[in-house]
Each structure stands twice: as C-alpha cells, then as structure tokens.
Write an enzyme that holds these catalytic residues in place. Structure first.
Site, PDB file in Angstrom:
ATOM      1  N   ASP A 106       1.946   6.841  -1.336  1.00  0.00           N
ATOM      2  CA  ASP A 106       1.645   7.202   0.038  1.00  0.00           C
ATOM      3  C   ASP A 106       0.157   7.029   0.317  1.00  0.00           C
ATOM      4  OD1 ASP A 106       4.294   7.926   0.150  1.00  0.00           O
ATOM      5  OD2 ASP A 106       3.902  10.061  -0.121  1.00  0.00           O
ATOM      6  N   ARG A 107      -0.165   6.928   1.590  1.00  0.00           N
ATOM      7  CA  ARG A 107      -1.556   6.702   1.993  1.00  0.00           C
ATOM      8  C   ARG A 107      -2.487   7.763   1.417  1.00  0.00           C
ATOM      9  NH1 ARG A 107      -5.073   7.870   6.255  1.00  0.00           N
ATOM     10  NH2 ARG A 107      -6.337   6.115   6.956  1.00  0.00           N
TER      11      ARG A 107
END
Length: 236
Positions: A106-107
């Site tokens: 995920d970011r």
C-alpha cells in the site's frame, strides 16, 4: 538458452533503447565472439557468446531482481501521472529494463518490495499454491491479546466473508506492536485482519519474504540487486 536478437540483447541491459542498440550495431560497434555484426536482427546466445560493444564485454543477465526498501507515500506501480512510483526511485538504466513490482505494498506501507523483469518468478512468488510467507511489523491503535493470536492461528473470516488462511501473530509487550506472518496475498490483508480484531493499523512494514530479509543497510528508498543465491531464499 534460445538465441535472441542482438538489438534485444543490448536493450535488455538498460543501457540503450532498442533503437539506440540498432544504431550501434549498424555502425559496426558490436561484435559477437570477436566478429563484428552489422545487422540488428542477427541472433546470439548471451549466456554463451561473447558480445562486446566498442571492445568492452557486455554484462547481460537472464533476469534482474532488485530488493527495495519502499518508503511511505510511493506507489507500487510502474507509472503514474501524478504520484511517485517505485520505478521513479531507480536510475534511468533500470527504468529502461522493463522492471515491475512483485505484488504490491500500500502507498503508506513501507519495507521489502521486489522488482523484477521476470514474469515467471513473479508468478512463483505470488501463486497461492506456493504459500510463500511474508512477515510484517505492525503498530496498532489498540492493544492485542493472546485471544487475537489464537484467532489468527485458527484462520480468520473477515466481515465481508473473506476467509484467511491460518497466520502468525506475535505480540510485543504492551500489545500495540506485533509481527504478522501471512501465507497468501489478499487485498489489504494484514490491515483488514488486524482491524477485524478491533486493532486498526497505524504503521505497517514488510520485513521478509520467505527467508529473504530486508537489508537494513538500504534505508528508505534504497535498493540493490539480488543474486540467484539470495533469490532462492524466497522459497526456503
């Protein structure tokens, strides 16, 4: 291995584009086993034939795999019009090699991410049948308990009905830091599993894939190439 077009062999190194490689070859600057070659469509076996450019031996690899310490705020993607991607962290030579992330983080998740140009390797690592373990360090907003560890070990069923394989949950003293080991790669899996126990994740970092551990010397955004011996540790 099967022979490859000479312009592809040069382009695969990332030092030249395919069109630049053709210019070099037509200019007579490329030799195979000591003999100059002037046609880009000529083929060679880069593992057996000595390919030289301007007299310098060409470094060619069957596949390339990098270990990256992904920082927060960077996308696990090959390109994006508005946000920085993991490929943007690499020098131009590697960005021209056709590398892509093995899975994704995920970011806001940091840590170990592999980048490769080998689709077969990617499939081997991500295949649900292989059950390659991935270990994470998580910080959570509420303390975990041994009941949570038992629930992980039994295999969780999430609120939307998603069934998770049994997973490892090791809780540090205080309960708000833990280590999670999963054997599959469902969407946002670690975050969803911990949230289902009433302990939302506030920070998440991947530390290991198989027996391959993140090199602590890299630092956020750091990377290095892996050799074949290191790659084998993914499947140990």
């Amino acid at each position: 291995m099967a022979k490859l077009r000479l312009d592809k062999i040069l382009a695969d190194t990332g030092r030249w584009s395919r069109s630049e490689a053709r210019v070099l070859i037509r200019a007579g600057r490329v030799a195979v086993s000591g003999a100059p070659v002037c046609r880009p469509e000529e083929k060679a076996d880069p593992e057996r034939d000595a390919v030289c450019v301007d007299g310098a031996p060409l470094r060619w690899q069957r596949r390339v795999c990098l270990m990256l310490d992904k920082p927060a705020g960077v996308l696990s993607a090959t390109e994006d019009r508005t946000q920085q991607t993991v490929l943007d962290l690499l020098p131009p030579q590697y960005r021209r090699m056709g590398l892509f992330p093995v899975g994704r983080l995920d970011r806001d998740t940091t840590g170990l991410l592999l980048l490769t140009d080998d689709g077969d390797l990617t499939h081997e690592i991500l295949s649900p049948k292989k059950h390659v373990p991935k270990r994470y360090r998580a910080e959570v907003a509420a303390p975990l308990s041994e009941q949570d560890a038992a629930a992980f070990a039994a295999g969780l069923t999430l609120g939307d009905g998603t069934r998770c394989l049994p997973a490892g949950l090791e809780i540090e003293p205080g309960g708000t830091v833990c280590f999670v080991t999963v054997f599959e790669g469902k969407y946002h899996q670690v975050k969803r599993m911990l949230a289902s126990r009433g302990c939302p994740v506030t920070a998440l970092r991947r530390l290991r894939i198989g027996a391959l551990e993140l090199d602590p010397a890299l630092g956020a955004g750091g990377w290095r190439e892996l050799d074949e011996t290191e790659l084998k540790r993914v499947f140990e």
